[in-house]
Design an enzyme around this catalytic site. Structure first.
Site, mmCIF file in Angstrom:
data_model
loop_
_atom_site.group_PDB
_atom_site.id
_atom_site.type_symbol
_atom_site.label_atom_id
_atom_site.label_comp_id
_atom_site.label_asym_id
_atom_site.label_seq_id
_atom_site.Cartn_x
_atom_site.Cartn_y
_atom_site.Cartn_z
ATOM 1 N N CYS A 73 0.862 -1.192 0.000
ATOM 2 C CA CYS A 73 0.000 0.000 0.000
ATOM 3 C C CYS A 73 0.893 1.236 0.000
ATOM 4 O O CYS A 73 1.773 1.370 0.846
ATOM 5 C CB CYS A 73 -0.896 -0.027 1.232
ATOM 6 S SG CYS A 73 -1.583 1.560 1.725
ATOM 7 N N CYS A 86 0.858 3.262 3.235
ATOM 8 C CA CYS A 86 1.508 2.499 4.308
ATOM 9 C C CYS A 86 3.014 2.446 4.087
ATOM 10 O O CYS A 86 3.804 2.532 5.030
ATOM 11 C CB CYS A 86 0.948 1.080 4.360
ATOM 12 S SG CYS A 86 -0.841 0.993 4.293
#
Length: 470
Positions: free
Chosen positions: A397, A400
């Site tokens: 991600c 992230c």
């Protein structure tokens, strides 16, 4: 035989980490948690912090009243909110097969960046005389989509921005830093891309932390394959030396901090009323917090993980205190003379508070057990952490990955300050300016923002504590 060894080791990992090894959880419909369960997390979160001469209560008061308000204000300034990062590096360890479950980890560039941020200048050296001021940027003032990443700058602007980066010594580095001239590296606005729950799920999400703990944390010497699932992490930490305990607690503290932010900025609903919201409804998810830290759900490990957050806070606080002469000498240049002066004053104010803390982490007893043995252990310590910084490129991600890389870089910069030897003696301002040691702009921004994440986590704990009492 090897099958049995593997089973024992997997039991050790599961027992050591429990829910701690899961970075992201599933969306839940309710934000109502068990009050008693939340209180269990906090009733054990008190008293002395292992390997430190400080208590949880002392840090709560110091951080929440003195550090957090100053640091939070500072991190909203232009110099600290833009960070250069390569989010397109290929994972060096496995093929990424992850998928984001919701749209909030998607990437959309912000079309403009204030002109002053594109200017050139040194972060270390004499006062910059430029009077360039940033122009107003209407489409970047607010986060129109909270899941978007601001990543657009022209190649010319990138080239000028690269002059901000100082050359750091490779032998002192604890991180695999992105190359300054890497064309895949882009500047992102950290304020437009807050760290929060993104729905990142799949094998890759679990594999990241499993790889960190299983392959890049130090193991017990006597029996590295023993089953510690019933006795907890404290038992195996007792047979480790201070350096190895410090490494594990720092990684665990970082993991705890990330988990707190995911529970504190959780997607509670995709709708506002009966309509689908473009921004979503975000807030504190007590159930998610309990799942990660309730002692009854984590084999008694939850409160220890929270204490490791405080341990890491003390470690990074010490790094800032140790580097005060150097950090006070920087110009924090963005091209806006007035704002840059305000930032320098704010940094000095924050550092004066940092220096005033009476019980910093004491790194002086580390790596002191004989010249050769200490050198070998320090190199092993550095090698493990460099691997962790590389693992951050395996996070599937983008948002992230951004915050994982930033916080690992911040911790790596703190370790570099503590153990490079460049700050073992108090330096005068003139001595600082003559030293060849320098931190790049990306390291400095990561250092302050990484510490800001820890400071914010401790503040969020107080919020969870108060909500559990309602």
């Amino acid at each position: 035989m090897w099958k049995n060894v593997l089973l024992l080791w997997l039991a050790f990992i599961i027992g050591l980490n429990g829910g701690h090894s899961q970075w992201f959880g599933n969306i839940v419909e309710s934000n109502k948690g068990d009050t008693a369960a939340t209180e269990r997390c906090f009733c054990q979160l008190k008293g002395a912090i292992d390997d430190c001469s400080c208590s949880v209560e002392t840090i709560d008061s110091f951080n929440n009243l003195k550090v957090y308000p100053r640091l939070n204000s500072l991190l909203h300034q232009d110099f600290f909110k833009y960070w250069k990062v390569n989010l397109n590096k290929k994972c060096p360890f496995w093929e990424d097969d992850s998928r984001c479950a919701i749209r909030y980890c998607s990437v959309k560039p912000c079309t403009e960046v204030p002109e002053g941020i594109k200017g050139s200048g040194k972060i270390l050296g004499p006062e910059v005389k430029s009077k360039a001021r940033p122009k107003d940027v209407s489409d970047c003032d607010h986060e129109n989509d909270l899941g978007y990443l601001n990543t657009t700058l022209s190649k010319e602007s990138q080239a000028r921005f690269e002059r901000w980066a100082a050359h750091d010594s490779a032998q002192d580095s604890f991180c695999e830093l992105d190359e300054v001239g890497d064309h895949d590296s882009q500047y992102v606005d950290l304020l437009l891309n807050p760290e929060r729950y993104t729905g990142y799920v799949g094998d890759s999400a679990h594999r990241v932390w499993k790889s960190i703990y299983q392959e890049n944390c130090f193991r017990p010497v006597k029996n590295p394959y023993a089953d510690f699932s019933n006795i907890g992490a404290d038992e195996f930490l007792k047979e480790m030396c201070l350096e190895k305990r410090t490494f594990y607690r720092a990684v665990s503290g970082l993991h705890s901090s990330i988990n707190i932010h995911l529970a504190a900025r959780y997607l509670l609903s995709d709708k506002t009323g009966f309509e689908v919201s473009s921004e979503g409804v975000w807030g504190h998810n007590i159930e998610e917090f309990q799942r990660r830290f309730d002692p009854e759900l984590t084999g008694g490990e939850g409160p220890r993980r929270l204490k490791n957050l405080y341990f890491l806070y003390l470690l990074e606080l010490r790094a800032l205190a140790k580097a005060v002469p150097y950090l006070e000498s920087l110009t924090y240049y963005t091209g806006n003379e007035e704002k840059d002066r305000d930032v320098r004053n704010a940094v000095k104010d924050l550092l004066s508070v940092v220096k005033s803390f009476p019980k910093h982490f004491d790194e002086s007893s580390m790596f002191s057990s004989g010249l050769m043995q200490a050198a070998t252990l320090k190199e092993e310590f550095r090698g493990h952490f460099r691997n962790i910084s590389r693992i951050m490129d395996c996070v599937g991600c983008d948002k992230c990955r951004l915050w994982g890389k930033l916080q690992v870089t911040g911790l790596g910069t703190a370790l570099k300050i503590l153990f490079s030897g460049n700050f073992d003696q108090q330096l005068s301002l003139s001595a600082v300016r003559e030293t060849k040691f320098q931190l790049s702009r990306e390291e400095i921004v990561a250092l302050f923002n990484g510490f800001g994440r820890l400071s914010s986590s401790i503040m969020e704990l107080e919020t969870f504590r108060q909500e559990s009492l309602r």
